[in-house]
Design an enzyme around this catalytic site. Structure first.
Site, PDB file in Angstrom:
ATOM      1  CE1 TYR A 120     121.602  93.543  37.000  1.00  0.00           C
ATOM      2  CE2 TYR A 120     123.801  93.792  36.128  1.00  0.00           C
ATOM      3  CZ  TYR A 120     122.936  93.185  36.999  1.00  0.00           C
ATOM      4  OH  TYR A 120     123.395  92.232  37.870  1.00  0.00           O
ATOM      5  CE  LYS A 167     112.545  80.184  33.497  1.00  0.00           C
ATOM      6  NZ  LYS A 167     112.568  78.713  33.483  1.00  0.00           N
TER       7      LYS A 167
HETATM    8  N1  GGG Z   1     134.748  94.682  38.722  1.00  0.00           N
HETATM    9  C1  GGG Z   1     133.422  94.338  38.643  1.00  0.00           C
HETATM   10  C2  GGG Z   1     132.587  94.906  39.735  1.00  0.00           C
HETATM   11  O1  GGG Z   1     132.884  95.916  40.308  1.00  0.00           O
HETATM   12  N2  GGG Z   1     131.522  94.186  40.021  1.00  0.00           N
HETATM   13  C3  GGG Z   1     130.537  94.639  40.932  1.00  0.00           C
HETATM   14  C4  GGG Z   1     129.170  94.528  40.365  1.00  0.00           C
HETATM   15  O2  GGG Z   1     128.214  94.607  41.115  1.00  0.00           O
HETATM   16  N3  GGG Z   1     129.035  94.369  39.061  1.00  0.00           N
HETATM   17  C5  GGG Z   1     127.801  94.314  38.397  1.00  0.00           C
HETATM   18  C6  GGG Z   1     127.994  94.103  36.922  1.00  0.00           C
HETATM   19  O3  GGG Z   1     129.024  93.613  36.510  1.00  0.00           O
HETATM   20  O4  GGG Z   1     127.067  94.427  36.171  1.00  0.00           O
END
Ligand code: GGG
Length: 326
Positions: A120, A167
């Site tokens: 990410y 992993k």
């Molecule tokens: N409220 C959590 C949200 O909007 N989740 C959407 C999402 O894609 N989240 C990725 C993450 O939590 O890293």
């Protein structure tokens, strides 16, 4: 002392569950000042920017943020918002509540997810029409920061150490560094750990969730495995989360925008309201945090329930039921 709370509903059902959490907090009359910020797909359509600078600055300057949900613009909204609060850990409890038809009613887990790097970190490239790449970043410093939080989290509690999910047999360098660093910090702090390959964890947690308790994982694994655990406890409408930084924090439900039900007033506000209880605990309002958590638990046990839990109540009905119990 009053606290300034940023309120960023985002998109989809974020627009419905975030005001529900604000209503619950307001009912406690703690004198919080709520300041609303815009972010998400709708704002991007209007302004070209999914996260306006003023919303980023709001999250970076208030005591705590209530965030709702991000859709297509998640990478441009939630990742920078976590950066705005310098959040190095995403705490995601996944617990089965009495009264809910859970696949595994004995589930009671807490995921401590690394929140700044892994896949990410945003180093993605399209080299040509048919070739794309992604660089995975794991650093000793981020792994140490997470591990120190995990040690503090379990110290002096009923938690018996923690499990490291990774992993490292395949991603030898990145997850190898993650596992070794977390283990070494835990050893230095006298905290017991065990470890599990994350794919094996996915099977074992479905078959016997009670063998796990606190699970420390890299970023993507924490995101995916906690969603999997949501399936064991009755759905994504039940999982809250806290993104903790050194000076401030951001609280959001684990679920996304749920475009299939957005706008219908039927979203389950439980995850968002429990996230608000986590905010209260973070700001030192332990009694109020417990009261909100208990009010949600009793509403889940006795109803009313939104359609995701088999009922026909609206977001507003459930929110009122929680407030009535406070
Ligand atoms: N409220 C959590 C949200 O909007 N989740 C959407 C999402 O894609 N989240 C990725 C993450 O939590 O890293």
């Amino acid at each position: 002392m009053t606290h300034e709370i940023a309120v960023i509903p985002g998109d989809g059902i974020g627009q419905e569950v975030t005001p529900a959490a604000v209503d619950v907090l307001e009912s406690l009359e703690l004198g919080f000042e709520f300041v609303e910020g815009e972010a998400g797909d709708a704002v991007r359509e209007e302004t070209g920017e999914a996260l306006p600078q003023e919303t980023y600055d709001l999250a970076a300057s208030t005591d705590a943020t209530l965030f709702g949900a991000a859709g297509d613009s998640a990478a441009d909204v939630i990742l920078p918002l976590r950066e705005a609060v310098d959040s190095f850990v995403n705490v995601r409890p996944a617990k089965a509540y009495p009264g809910i038809d859970a696949v595994r009613p004995e589930t009671d887990l807490v995921f401590l997810r690394e929140n700044t790097e892994g896949v990410y970190a945003g180093h993605e490239d399209r080299l040509s029409e048919d070739v794309s790449t992604l660089t995975r970043v794991v650093t000793e410093s981020a792994s140490e920061r997470l591990a120190e939080f995990a040690c503090d989290y379990v110290s002096g509690t009923e938690h018996d150490g923690f499990t490291i999910a990774h992993k490292a047999n395949v991603m030898r360098e990145t997850d190898g560094l993650f596992r070794d660093t977390v283990k070494s910090v835990a050893e230095d702090n006298g905290i017991e750990t065990d470890e599990v390959l994350m794919d094996a964890f996915a099977t074992h947690v479905c078959l016997d969730p009670e063998q796990f308790d606190v699970v420390v994982c890299p970023n993507l694994a924490g995101d995916v495995l906690s969603d999997l655990a949501a399936g064991l406890v009755g759905g994504l409408g039940l999982l809250p989360s806290a993104n903790i930084g050194p000076d401030r924090a951001l609280f959001e439900p684990v679920h996304g925008t749920a475009p299939d039900i957005a706008g219908d007033g039927l979203a389950n506000p439980a995850a968002k309201i429990i996230s608000a209880a986590m905010l209260l605990e973070y700001l030192g309002y332990d009694e109020e945090a417990d009261a909100v958590t208990e009010a949600v638990e009793s509403t889940l046990a006795e109803g009313p329930h939104t359609p995701d839990l088999g009922g026909d109540a609206s977001t507003e009905d459930v929110t009122e039921a929680v407030i009535d119990r406070l």
